[in-house]
Motif scaffolding. Structure first.
Motif, PDB file in Angstrom:
ATOM      1  N   ALA A   1       0.862  -1.187   0.000  1.00  7.32           N
ATOM      2  CA  ALA A   1       0.000   0.000   0.000  1.00  7.32           C
ATOM      3  C   ALA A   1       0.895   1.232   0.000  1.00  7.32           C
ATOM      4  N   GLY A   2       0.348   2.353  -0.463  1.00 12.62           N
ATOM      5  CA  GLY A   2       1.133   3.575  -0.576  1.00 12.62           C
ATOM      6  C   GLY A   2       1.211   4.375   0.698  1.00 12.62           C
ATOM      7  N   LEU A   3       1.166   3.710   1.839  1.00 12.45           N
ATOM      8  CA  LEU A   3       1.220   4.373   3.136  1.00 12.45           C
ATOM      9  C   LEU A   3       1.884   3.423   4.123  1.00 12.45           C
ATOM     10  N   GLY A   4       2.848   3.923   4.876  1.00  7.92           N
ATOM     11  CA  GLY A   4       3.590   3.088   5.815  1.00  7.92           C
ATOM     12  C   GLY A   4       2.693   2.377   6.815  1.00  7.92           C
ATOM     13  N   ASP A   5       3.091   1.167   7.243  1.00  5.54           N
ATOM     14  CA  ASP A   5       2.354   0.343   8.203  1.00  5.54           C
ATOM     15  C   ASP A   5       0.991  -0.097   7.679  1.00  5.54           C
ATOM     16  N   SER A   6       0.805  -0.054   6.377  1.00  2.71           N
ATOM     17  CA  SER A   6      -0.474  -0.446   5.780  1.00  2.71           C
ATOM     18  C   SER A   6      -0.218  -1.422   4.641  1.00  2.71           C
ATOM     19  N   LEU A   7      -1.208  -2.244   4.329  1.00  3.83           N
ATOM     20  CA  LEU A   7      -1.114  -3.149   3.188  1.00  3.83           C
ATOM     21  C   LEU A   7      -2.507  -3.598   2.786  1.00  3.83           C
ATOM     22  N   TYR A   8      -2.591  -4.156   1.578  1.00  2.00           N
ATOM     23  CA  TYR A   8      -3.814  -4.788   1.095  1.00  2.00           C
ATOM     24  C   TYR A   8      -3.666  -6.288   1.287  1.00  2.00           C
ATOM     25  N   GLY A   9      -4.763  -6.962   1.594  1.00  4.93           N
ATOM     26  CA  GLY A   9      -4.665  -8.391   1.827  1.00  4.93           C
ATOM     27  C   GLY A   9      -5.878  -9.155   1.346  1.00  4.93           C
ATOM     28  N   THR A  10      -5.714 -10.482   1.298  1.00  7.17           N
ATOM     29  CA  THR A  10      -6.805 -11.383   0.943  1.00  7.17           C
ATOM     30  C   THR A  10      -6.820 -12.535   1.939  1.00  7.17           C
ATOM     31  N   ARG A  11      -7.979 -13.161   2.063  1.00  9.61           N
ATOM     32  CA  ARG A  11      -8.123 -14.325   2.939  1.00  9.61           C
ATOM     33  C   ARG A  11      -9.183 -15.244   2.349  1.00  9.61           C
ATOM     34  N   VAL A  12      -8.935 -16.560   2.412  1.00 11.02           N
ATOM     35  CA  VAL A  12      -9.925 -17.537   1.957  1.00 11.02           C
ATOM     36  C   VAL A  12     -10.136 -18.603   3.022  1.00 11.02           C
ATOM     37  N   GLU A  13     -11.362 -19.004   3.178  1.00 11.21           N
ATOM     38  CA  GLU A  13     -11.773 -20.147   3.989  1.00 11.21           C
ATOM     39  C   GLU A  13     -12.877 -20.837   3.200  1.00 11.21           C
ATOM     40  N   ASN A  14     -13.261 -22.020   3.606  1.00 16.14           N
ATOM     41  CA  ASN A  14     -14.383 -22.674   2.939  1.00 16.14           C
ATOM     42  C   ASN A  14     -15.626 -21.806   3.033  1.00 16.14           C
ATOM     43  N   GLY A  15     -16.157 -21.428   1.887  1.00 19.77           N
ATOM     44  CA  GLY A  15     -17.373 -20.627   1.837  1.00 19.77           C
ATOM     45  C   GLY A  15     -17.181 -19.143   2.023  1.00 19.77           C
ATOM     46  N   VAL A  16     -15.933 -18.682   2.257  1.00 24.43           N
ATOM     47  CA  VAL A  16     -15.685 -17.261   2.529  1.00 24.43           C
ATOM     48  C   VAL A  16     -14.448 -16.782   1.785  1.00 24.43           C
ATOM     49  N   ALA A  17     -14.566 -15.615   1.162  1.00 23.49           N
ATOM     50  CA  ALA A  17     -13.409 -14.950   0.551  1.00 23.49           C
ATOM     51  C   ALA A  17     -13.455 -13.483   0.952  1.00 23.49           C
ATOM     52  N   GLN A  18     -12.291 -12.908   1.298  1.00 23.38           N
ATOM     53  CA  GLN A  18     -12.224 -11.524   1.743  1.00 23.38           C
ATOM     54  C   GLN A  18     -11.068 -10.796   1.066  1.00 23.38           C
ATOM     55  N   VAL A  19     -11.282  -9.502   0.822  1.00 26.64           N
ATOM     56  CA  VAL A  19     -10.203  -8.601   0.403  1.00 26.64           C
ATOM     57  C   VAL A  19     -10.306  -7.367   1.291  1.00 26.64           C
ATOM     58  N   PHE A  20      -9.159  -6.746   1.610  1.00 23.29           N
ATOM     59  CA  PHE A  20      -9.228  -5.649   2.577  1.00 23.29           C
ATOM     60  C   PHE A  20      -7.989  -4.760   2.509  1.00 23.29           C
ATOM     61  N   LEU A  21      -8.146  -3.567   3.056  1.00 24.77           N
ATOM     62  CA  LEU A  21      -7.031  -2.678   3.364  1.00 24.77           C
ATOM     63  C   LEU A  21      -6.801  -2.781   4.860  1.00 24.77           C
ATOM     64  N   ARG A  22      -5.564  -3.040   5.255  1.00 17.53           N
ATOM     65  CA  ARG A  22      -5.203  -3.145   6.666  1.00 17.53           C
ATOM     66  C   ARG A  22      -4.362  -1.932   7.045  1.00 17.53           C
ATOM     67  N   LEU A  23      -4.827  -1.159   8.005  1.00 21.42           N
ATOM     68  CA  LEU A  23      -4.107  -0.001   8.508  1.00 21.42           C
ATOM     69  C   LEU A  23      -3.478  -0.370   9.844  1.00 21.42           C
ATOM     70  N   GLY A  24      -2.148  -0.264   9.950  1.00 20.64           N
ATOM     71  CA  GLY A  24      -1.467  -0.593  11.190  1.00 20.64           C
ATOM     72  C   GLY A  24      -0.706   0.607  11.727  1.00 20.64           C
ATOM     73  N   GLY A  25       0.064   0.377  12.769  1.00 20.30           N
ATOM     74  CA  GLY A  25       0.881   1.443  13.326  1.00 20.30           C
ATOM     75  C   GLY A  25       0.120   2.333  14.298  1.00 20.30           C
TER      76      GLY A  25
END
Length: 328
Positions: A207-231
Motif C-alpha cells: 500500500a502507498g502508506l507506511g504500516d499499511s497493506l492490502y490483503g486477501t483471505r480464503v476459507e471454505n465458503g468465505v473470501a475476503q479482500v481488505f485494506l489493513r491499517l497498522g501502526g
C-alpha cells in the motif's frame, strides 16, 4: 574504443573441463551456483527460495544445495559435480527419491552419460518426482569467461502428473488457488510483498502508506479482500478516510465493512480494516467448487479497492510528511 570503431568480436572457444574454472566442488563450485541461483532457477523455469548448502536430510545424508519451490514449498535437492556424471551421485539421487526427502531433484554436472540420462528419464516417467539433468558449459571469448546452463533431462510438463500426498498440503492448495489471482493483480500493476508477504490462506500487497497493506483471505465458503491499517496512526488514518466514506463506498463493489481494533472477529487487535467479503459455495479442497468464481471476485474486488483507496492514501502520506517536516 574510438567513436565509430567496430567492437572486437571473439569466437567462443569451449573450455574442455570445468576443473579449469573451479578448483573445488564444495568450496568453489557450490558457492558460485548459490550466488547465481536466480539465473540457474530461471533456466529450469523454477522459482526457488530459502536456499541452504550442505544440509543434512534425515535418512538421506547431506546434500549440496537444498531449497523450496516458491509457490508450492516443495523441497528441492540440487547435487552438483564438476566432471562427468558418476554412479556415486546417481545413487544419492535415487536415495533422495526413495526417502521422499525431495519432490524435485536437480543434478548438475560437466557432462552426462547416456546411461545416467536414461535413469533420470525413467524417474520422470514414474510421475512420482520431478528430475532435471543440467550441464554447465564454459566458454572463452577473448579474455572473458562465459557460462551457460543446458537442460538435458526435465519433467514432461505437458503430461498430467499425479500429485503425491506429501505435496498436497493446505499450503500447496492455497498456492494453487492464489497463483492466477496474484498473477492477474501483478499484471494490473498491484505490487506484492515478495518474501515478506503473507502465505497460506492469506496473500498481501503493498500500500502507498507506511504500516499499511492490502490483503486477501480464503476459507471454505468465505473470501475476503481488505485494506489493513497498522501502526500508531491507524485510528487517525481510518478517521481521515471515513471523511470520504460516501465517495469511497460509491466506487467500490459491494458493501464494505469499516472496523477498528477488535471491533469485528476479522480485525486484529492492533489494526483497522476496510473489508469486502463474499460468501457462497466454495471449497478449498475441491477446485470444481467455486474456485473460478471466487478467484474472479477476489481479483476484481481487490483491484477495485486498491484503485479507489490509493489516491486517498497518497494524500494522507503527503500530509503526514508535511506535518513531520514542520515538526523537525
Amino acid at each position: 574504443m574510438m567513436k565509430g570503431e567496430m567492437p572486437a568480436i571473439h569466437i567462443l572457444e569451449p573450455v574442455n573441463s570445468l576443473w579449469k574454472v573451479w578448483r573445488n566442488e564444495t568450496h568453489d563450485f557450490t558457492p558460485w551456483l548459490v550466488k547465481n541461483m536466480g539465473s540457474f532457477a530461471t533456466a529450469l523455469n523454477l522459482n526457488l527460495k530459502d536456499v541452504e548448502t550442505e544440509k543434512t536430510l534425515s535418512g538421506a545424508g547431506r546434500v549440496d544445495i537444498y531449497a523450496l519451490e516458491e509457490e508450492t514449498n516443495a523441497p528441492v535437492v540440487i547435487e552438483n559435480q564438476l566432471g562427468w556424471s558418476d554412479n556415486d551421485h546417481c545413487l544419492r539421487l535415487l536415495g533422495y527419491a526413495a526417502s521422499a526427502e525431495a519432490s524435485i531433484l536437480v543434478w548438475v554436472a560437466g557432462e552426462f552419460t547416456s546411461y545416467h540420462q536414461s535413469i533420470l528419464r525413467w524417474l520422470n516417467e514414474t510421475g512420482k518426482i520431478d528430475v532435471y539433468a543440467v550441464v554447465v558449459r564454459a566458454y572463452h571469448a577473448g579474455e572473458t569467461l562465459g557460462l551457460t546452463f543446458e537442460t538435458l533431462v526435465e519433467p514432461d510438463q505437458s503430461k498430467e502428473v499425479e500429485i503425491r500426498p506429501i505435496k498436497r498440503t493446505m499450503s500447496t492448495i492455497c498456492a494453487e488457488f492464489y497463483r492466477p489471482v496474484v498473477k492477474q493483480l501483478r499484471q494490473k500493476g498491484m505490487p506484492t510483498m515478495g518474501r515478506r508477504g503473507w502465505a497460506g490462506r492469506y496473500r498481501s500487497f503493498q500500500a502507498g502508506l507506511g504500516d499499511s497493506l492490502y490483503g486477501t483471505r480464503v476459507e471454505n465458503g468465505v473470501a475476503q479482500v481488505f485494506l489493513r491499517l497498522g501502526g500508531e496512526r491507524r485510528h487517525e488514518r481510518l478517521k481521515a478516510l471515513q471523511t470520504h466514506r460516501e465517495k469511497i463506498d460509491g466506487k467500490i463493489p459491494g458493501s464494505a465493512s469499516w472496523a477498528e481494533d477488535g471491533e469485528h472477529w476479522w480485525t486484529l487487535k492492533d489494526t483497522c480494516h476496510i473489508l469486502l467479503e463474499n460468501r457462497g459455495p466454495f471449497s478449498l479442497t475441491d477446485p470444481t467448487e467455486g474456485w473460478a468464481t471466487t478467484r474472479k471476485w477476489m481479483a476484481d474486488s481487490l483491484f477495485s479497492l486498491w484503485s479507489v483507496l490509493e489516491p486517498y492514501l497518497a494524500e494522507l502520506r503527503r500530509e503526514e510528511e508535511a506535518t513531520s517536516g514542520k515538526e523537525n
